[in-house]
Scaffold this motif. Sequence first.
Motif, PDB file in Angstrom:
ATOM      1  N   ALA A  34      27.074 -25.364  94.749  1.00 33.21           N
ATOM      2  CA  ALA A  34      28.186 -24.445  95.006  1.00 33.21           C
ATOM      3  C   ALA A  34      27.947 -23.098  94.329  1.00 33.21           C
ATOM      4  O   ALA A  34      28.252 -22.041  94.887  1.00 33.21           O
ATOM      5  CB  ALA A  34      29.507 -25.051  94.527  1.00 33.21           C
ATOM      6  N   VAL A  35      27.393 -23.131  93.112  1.00 31.04           N
ATOM      7  CA  VAL A  35      27.108 -21.886  92.392  1.00 31.04           C
ATOM      8  C   VAL A  35      25.970 -21.134  93.073  1.00 31.04           C
ATOM      9  O   VAL A  35      26.007 -19.905  93.200  1.00 31.04           O
ATOM     10  CB  VAL A  35      26.764 -22.182  90.919  1.00 31.04           C
ATOM     11  N   ALA A  36      24.956 -21.854  93.521  1.00 36.54           N
ATOM     12  CA  ALA A  36      23.830 -21.220  94.214  1.00 36.54           C
ATOM     13  C   ALA A  36      24.293 -20.508  95.477  1.00 36.54           C
ATOM     14  O   ALA A  36      23.857 -19.383  95.772  1.00 36.54           O
ATOM     15  CB  ALA A  36      22.768 -22.266  94.549  1.00 36.54           C
ATOM     16  N   ILE A  37      25.186 -21.141  96.223  1.00 35.17           N
ATOM     17  CA  ILE A  37      25.727 -20.522  97.442  1.00 35.17           C
ATOM     18  C   ILE A  37      26.532 -19.279  97.086  1.00 35.17           C
ATOM     19  O   ILE A  37      26.420 -18.224  97.729  1.00 35.17           O
ATOM     20  CB  ILE A  37      26.593 -21.533  98.212  1.00 35.17           C
ATOM     21  N   HIS A  38      27.371 -19.407  96.042  1.00 38.44           N
ATOM     22  CA  HIS A  38      28.188 -18.278  95.608  1.00 38.44           C
ATOM     23  C   HIS A  38      27.313 -17.103  95.186  1.00 38.44           C
ATOM     24  O   HIS A  38      27.591 -15.944  95.544  1.00 38.44           O
ATOM     25  CB  HIS A  38      29.083 -18.704  94.446  1.00 38.44           C
ATOM     26  N   ARG A  39      26.234 -17.385  94.458  1.00 42.95           N
ATOM     27  CA  ARG A  39      25.359 -16.317  93.982  1.00 42.95           C
ATOM     28  C   ARG A  39      24.623 -15.647  95.138  1.00 42.95           C
ATOM     29  O   ARG A  39      24.403 -14.434  95.120  1.00 42.95           O
ATOM     30  CB  ARG A  39      24.370 -16.855  92.957  1.00 42.95           C
ATOM     31  N   GLN A  40      24.235 -16.421  96.146  1.00 42.80           N
ATOM     32  CA  GLN A  40      23.564 -15.811  97.283  1.00 42.80           C
ATOM     33  C   GLN A  40      24.512 -14.896  98.036  1.00 42.80           C
ATOM     34  O   GLN A  40      24.121 -13.801  98.495  1.00 42.80           O
ATOM     35  CB  GLN A  40      23.021 -16.888  98.227  1.00 42.80           C
ATOM     36  N   LYS A  41      25.771 -15.301  98.162  1.00 44.65           N
ATOM     37  CA  LYS A  41      26.773 -14.438  98.792  1.00 44.65           C
ATOM     38  C   LYS A  41      26.942 -13.157  97.990  1.00 44.65           C
ATOM     39  O   LYS A  41      27.101 -12.071  98.546  1.00 44.65           O
ATOM     40  CB  LYS A  41      28.097 -15.173  98.927  1.00 44.65           C
ATOM     41  N   THR A  79      41.331 -19.949  83.738  1.00 46.14           N
ATOM     42  CA  THR A  79      40.313 -18.899  83.757  1.00 46.14           C
ATOM     43  C   THR A  79      40.606 -17.907  84.879  1.00 46.14           C
ATOM     44  O   THR A  79      41.232 -18.260  85.881  1.00 46.14           O
ATOM     45  CB  THR A  79      38.901 -19.481  83.960  1.00 46.14           C
ATOM     46  N   ILE A  80      40.151 -16.687  84.682  1.00 40.34           N
ATOM     47  CA  ILE A  80      40.239 -15.654  85.702  1.00 40.34           C
ATOM     48  C   ILE A  80      38.832 -15.119  85.910  1.00 40.34           C
ATOM     49  O   ILE A  80      38.128 -14.810  84.944  1.00 40.34           O
ATOM     50  CB  ILE A  80      41.160 -14.498  85.253  1.00 40.34           C
ATOM     51  N   ARG A  81      38.399 -14.986  87.148  1.00 36.65           N
ATOM     52  CA  ARG A  81      37.053 -14.501  87.391  1.00 36.65           C
ATOM     53  C   ARG A  81      37.058 -13.341  88.378  1.00 36.65           C
ATOM     54  O   ARG A  81      37.920 -13.235  89.244  1.00 36.65           O
ATOM     55  CB  ARG A  81      36.133 -15.611  87.907  1.00 36.65           C
ATOM     56  N   ALA A  82      36.074 -12.476  88.183  1.00 32.34           N
ATOM     57  CA  ALA A  82      35.836 -11.369  89.109  1.00 32.34           C
ATOM     58  C   ALA A  82      34.378 -11.417  89.522  1.00 32.34           C
ATOM     59  O   ALA A  82      33.512 -11.848  88.742  1.00 32.34           O
ATOM     60  CB  ALA A  82      36.166 -10.035  88.449  1.00 32.34           C
ATOM     61  N   ASP A  83      34.085 -10.974  90.719  1.00 28.49           N
ATOM     62  CA  ASP A  83      32.711 -11.059  91.219  1.00 28.49           C
ATOM     63  C   ASP A  83      31.780 -10.120  90.462  1.00 28.49           C
ATOM     64  O   ASP A  83      30.612 -10.447  90.249  1.00 28.49           O
ATOM     65  CB  ASP A  83      32.681 -10.739  92.712  1.00 28.49           C
ATOM     66  N   CYS A  84      32.279  -8.962  90.058  1.00 28.01           N
ATOM     67  CA  CYS A  84      31.447  -8.048  89.296  1.00 28.01           C
ATOM     68  C   CYS A  84      32.299  -6.970  88.639  1.00 28.01           C
ATOM     69  O   CYS A  84      33.482  -6.803  88.961  1.00 28.01           O
ATOM     70  CB  CYS A  84      30.363  -7.401  90.164  1.00 28.01           C
ATOM     71  N   VAL A  85      31.668  -6.265  87.708  1.00 24.10           N
ATOM     72  CA  VAL A  85      32.266  -5.107  87.048  1.00 24.10           C
ATOM     73  C   VAL A  85      31.323  -3.934  87.262  1.00 24.10           C
ATOM     74  O   VAL A  85      30.123  -4.038  86.996  1.00 24.10           O
ATOM     75  CB  VAL A  85      32.466  -5.351  85.537  1.00 24.10           C
ATOM     76  N   VAL A  86      31.858  -2.825  87.746  1.00 24.18           N
ATOM     77  CA  VAL A  86      31.059  -1.622  87.951  1.00 24.18           C
ATOM     78  C   VAL A  86      31.491  -0.571  86.930  1.00 24.18           C
ATOM     79  O   VAL A  86      32.669  -0.208  86.869  1.00 24.18           O
ATOM     80  CB  VAL A  86      31.224  -1.072  89.380  1.00 24.18           C
ATOM     81  N   LEU A  87      30.534  -0.121  86.122  1.00 22.27           N
ATOM     82  CA  LEU A  87      30.774   0.941  85.152  1.00 22.27           C
ATOM     83  C   LEU A  87      30.263   2.255  85.733  1.00 22.27           C
ATOM     84  O   LEU A  87      29.117   2.331  86.196  1.00 22.27           O
ATOM     85  CB  LEU A  87      30.043   0.654  83.839  1.00 22.27           C
ATOM     86  N   THR A  88      31.091   3.285  85.733  1.00 20.48           N
ATOM     87  CA  THR A  88      30.678   4.607  86.199  1.00 20.48           C
ATOM     88  C   THR A  88      31.062   5.646  85.150  1.00 20.48           C
ATOM     89  O   THR A  88      31.770   5.340  84.189  1.00 20.48           O
ATOM     90  CB  THR A  88      31.365   4.979  87.531  1.00 20.48           C
TER      91      THR A  88
END
Length: 229
Positions: A34-41, A79-88
């Motif tokens: 499940a994690v491998a699929i999520h990471r590929q997405k 838990t709370i999760r986000a797909d990514c964090v973008v720093l600008t």
Amino acid sequence: MTRRFRPCVHNSARVFMPVQAILGYPNRYAKEPAVAIHRQKFVDFSRKLHAVLAPLLGQCYSLHEELTVLTLSGFAGPTIRADCVVLTDFGVFVIRHVQWSGHVSQGLDADSLHVVTEEGKRETYPSPLTYAAPAVHFLSALLAEFRCPVEIIAIIDNEMSEIGFSLSTSLLKLSEFHHFLRVRRERTRERYQYFDVRAMGERLRTGCRLMTSTRPAQSGGQWPIEGEQ
């Protein structure tokens, strides 16, 4: 951290108090299917984000995969999760990847959204903006010394979807991401504010537990892609 915020409400049933976070995936989970699929997405989604970020910002951004915010109970609690964090250099964006297809409108309350699919089926989902609010509170405290804006955005990766006029502009389609960033950068430039992306990245990595299975932060249009090295 010394800065305090009001408790973050994840839903009406409980109060979520964010006190710690991790970047990436614990090794014991990294090889699960499940994690491998999520990471590929995510790899596919991150390519699309970089296609917008790199031409607009050049070297002035970094992208960090998979933020998980925890309470004092750690993984034993909510838990709370986000797909990514973008720093600008004009702000920090917590991104949720949304894979809905259909017309999106407000639900029965502020914490829910309705999606009417092409087949006419009505589905109800938690608002990704409300869901990830604790991550914004955590990062605002963690990066307080930089005095940079931190906000959550949810990106719908389906251009056939329609977003209701009354919904927050922080819920957007991928094709709208470029304009969204231009507007946010213009607002910051009006106040003559610039933020040190490298210093913020170092603070993010030291303030969160960095899982060894996480790929390095990606930035500036030059990044490793899994399977292409």
